[in-house]
Scaffold this motif. Structure first.
Motif: not given
Length: 74
Positions: A24, A28, A32
């Motif tokens: 995760k 992420e 970004e």
């Protein structure tokens, strides 16, 4: 926008990362970065730079990243 599928993350020994929380975080972080790069590309084009130039600058930026753990034997 073109779809992007994150990679299957692997450890140094080639085995897949299996911890859901680690995956995760990695995904992420990648998303970004993707959004920031997309914003930079759009800004550059609006400011009259070429798409090719900003793409090359982003490639150069990635290539300039330093792994601080490499010296520690990782």
């Amino acid at each position: 926008m073109v779809s992007f599928t994150p990679p299957i993350w692997h450890k140094a020994d080639g085995s897949p990362v299996s911890c859901v929380e680690k995956i995760k975080v990695l995904n992420e972080n990648l998303e970004e970065l993707r959004q920031m790069a997309q914003d930079a590309l759009e800004d550059a084009v609006l400011l009259e730079c070429t798409e090719a130039q900003i793409r090359q600058a982003l490639h150069t930026l990635i290539d300039s990243l330093h792994n601080p753990y490499q010296e520690a034997g990782q």
